[in-house]
Enzyme design. Structure first.
Site, PDB file in Angstrom:
ATOM      1  N   ASP A  64       0.839  -1.207   0.000  1.00 13.21           N
ATOM      2  CA  ASP A  64       0.000   0.000   0.000  1.00 13.21           C
ATOM      3  C   ASP A  64       0.868   1.249   0.000  1.00 13.21           C
ATOM      4  O   ASP A  64       0.612   2.204  -0.748  1.00 13.21           O
ATOM      5  CB  ASP A  64      -0.906   0.032   1.233  1.00 13.21           C
ATOM      6  CG  ASP A  64      -2.046  -0.969   1.177  1.00 13.21           C
ATOM      7  OD1 ASP A  64      -2.454  -1.339   0.063  1.00 13.21           O
ATOM      8  OD2 ASP A  64      -2.521  -1.375   2.252  1.00 13.21           O
TER       9      ASP A  64
ATOM     10  N   CYS B 108       9.285  -9.517  -8.633  1.00 11.06           N
ATOM     11  CA  CYS B 108      10.680  -9.682  -9.049  1.00 11.06           C
ATOM     12  C   CYS B 108      11.132  -8.579 -10.000  1.00 11.06           C
ATOM     13  O   CYS B 108      12.281  -8.114  -9.930  1.00 11.06           O
ATOM     14  CB  CYS B 108      10.926 -11.073  -9.628  1.00 11.06           C
ATOM     15  SG  CYS B 108       9.985 -11.490 -11.111  1.00 11.06           S
TER      16      CYS B 108
ATOM     17  N   HIS C 100      10.700 -15.322 -14.022  1.00 11.26           N
ATOM     18  CA  HIS C 100      11.320 -14.887 -12.777  1.00 11.26           C
ATOM     19  C   HIS C 100      12.655 -14.222 -13.080  1.00 11.26           C
ATOM     20  O   HIS C 100      13.373 -14.660 -13.986  1.00 11.26           O
ATOM     21  CB  HIS C 100      11.527 -16.079 -11.833  1.00 11.26           C
ATOM     22  CG  HIS C 100      12.072 -15.696 -10.496  1.00 11.26           C
ATOM     23  ND1 HIS C 100      11.487 -14.749  -9.695  1.00 11.26           N
ATOM     24  CD2 HIS C 100      13.181 -16.112  -9.815  1.00 11.26           C
ATOM     25  CE1 HIS C 100      12.185 -14.612  -8.576  1.00 11.26           C
ATOM     26  NE2 HIS C 100      13.219 -15.418  -8.632  1.00 11.26           N
TER      27      HIS C 100
ATOM     28  N   HIS D 286      16.816 -11.662  -5.357  1.00 11.53           N
ATOM     29  CA  HIS D 286      15.578 -11.915  -6.097  1.00 11.53           C
ATOM     30  C   HIS D 286      14.385 -11.904  -5.170  1.00 11.53           C
ATOM     31  O   HIS D 286      14.516 -11.846  -3.944  1.00 11.53           O
ATOM     32  CB  HIS D 286      15.668 -13.228  -6.890  1.00 11.53           C
ATOM     33  CG  HIS D 286      15.659 -14.473  -6.048  1.00 11.53           C
ATOM     34  ND1 HIS D 286      15.076 -15.651  -6.455  1.00 11.53           N
ATOM     35  CD2 HIS D 286      16.169 -14.743  -4.822  1.00 11.53           C
ATOM     36  CE1 HIS D 286      15.228 -16.590  -5.541  1.00 11.53           C
ATOM     37  NE2 HIS D 286      15.887 -16.072  -4.546  1.00 11.53           N
TER      38      HIS D 286
END
Length: 246
Positions: free
Chosen positions: A81, A134, A202, A214
């Site tokens: 948020d 990612c 990814h 990552h």
């Protein structure tokens, strides 16, 4: 905020339960009005406000606030948020909505946040697809470590299951090229991996000493050894091409 506006927001949050509601507060002729929007997200724990609805409401007046609800959760803003609030450049209101033991759904407390320069840490950030994922981590690493702003790309949750090859189709537009045979990994190289998918879905950043940074789906971002499973599932490794490299 006027009581009638807040009541409209609470009513929307209750009707949308157990999904998150989303909407915009807009000033029209110096009077505020809450406009309900469609939550295009497929899950129940986040919201996606369609761009076309935002544009239509923007034509009505000045958008002054973004609103959404937290079903069965506190109105306290999540990390996602706070990141999304910064990106919007607008104040946000979050409404807590719960079902009680008797089955009645009711709206409770609200929280308000505003852009204040918040930036999620590179390590230990929570996952929220499209906000903290990612590719967001790749973009944030380049912004923090290289003062480079990479292009963002619209992506819906689960795009990799629909045959969309977003990474491979867009890496050149983002300023990257694949490593050629004989080139060694360098800090900042982006590793594209194919994890239980038909497409590269990814990404990680090589940070030296055999490590990558990552952010796996549903996990906290972290450093990890680049080898084994990750190496075996690597599709390609990319290098950012800056102005000096042409």
């Amino acid at each position: 905020m006027r009581k009638v506006t807040l009541n409209a927001i609470r009513d929307h949050a209750i009707r949308a339960y157990p999904h998150e509601c989303c909407g915009l507060v807009v000033a029209i002729d110096d009077r505020e009005r809450y406009v309900e929007c469609t939550n295009a997200a497929s899950g129940t724990d986040h919201f996606i406000l369609p761009a076309e609805e935002y544009a239509a409401i923007e034509s009505m007046g000045e958008i002054v606030m973004v609103v959404h609800s937290h079903p069965d959760a506190s109105s306290d803003p999540s990390e996602a948020d706070r990141v999304a609030c910064e990106a919007s450049g607008l104040p946000w209101m979050i409404v807590e909505v719960r079902r009680d033991d008797g089955g009645t759904v009711a709206a409770h407390g609200v929280s308000n946040i505003a852009p204040a320069g918040f930036s999620a840490p590179l390590i230990g950030r929570s996952f929220a697809h499209g906000v903290l994922d990612c590719y967001t981590l790749v973009r944030d690493w380049y912004r923090v470590e290289r003062n480079v702003v990479l292009r963002d790309f619209k992506r819906c949750d689960g795009w990799w299951n629909e045959g969309a090859d977003l990474y491979m189709n867009n890496y050149r537009a983002a300023g990257f090229r694949p490593l050629v045979e004989g080139e060694s990994h360098a800090v900042g190289d982006v590793i594209l991996m194919q994890i239980r998918s038909d497409v590269a879905n990814h990404a990680g950043i090589y940070i030296g000493d055999g490590l990558m940074l990552h952010h796996r789906y549903g996990r906290l971002s972290n450093r990890e050894i680049y080898g084994g499973y990750w190496l075996e599932n690597t599709r390609t490794v990319l290098r950012y091409v800056d102005d000096r490299e042409g």
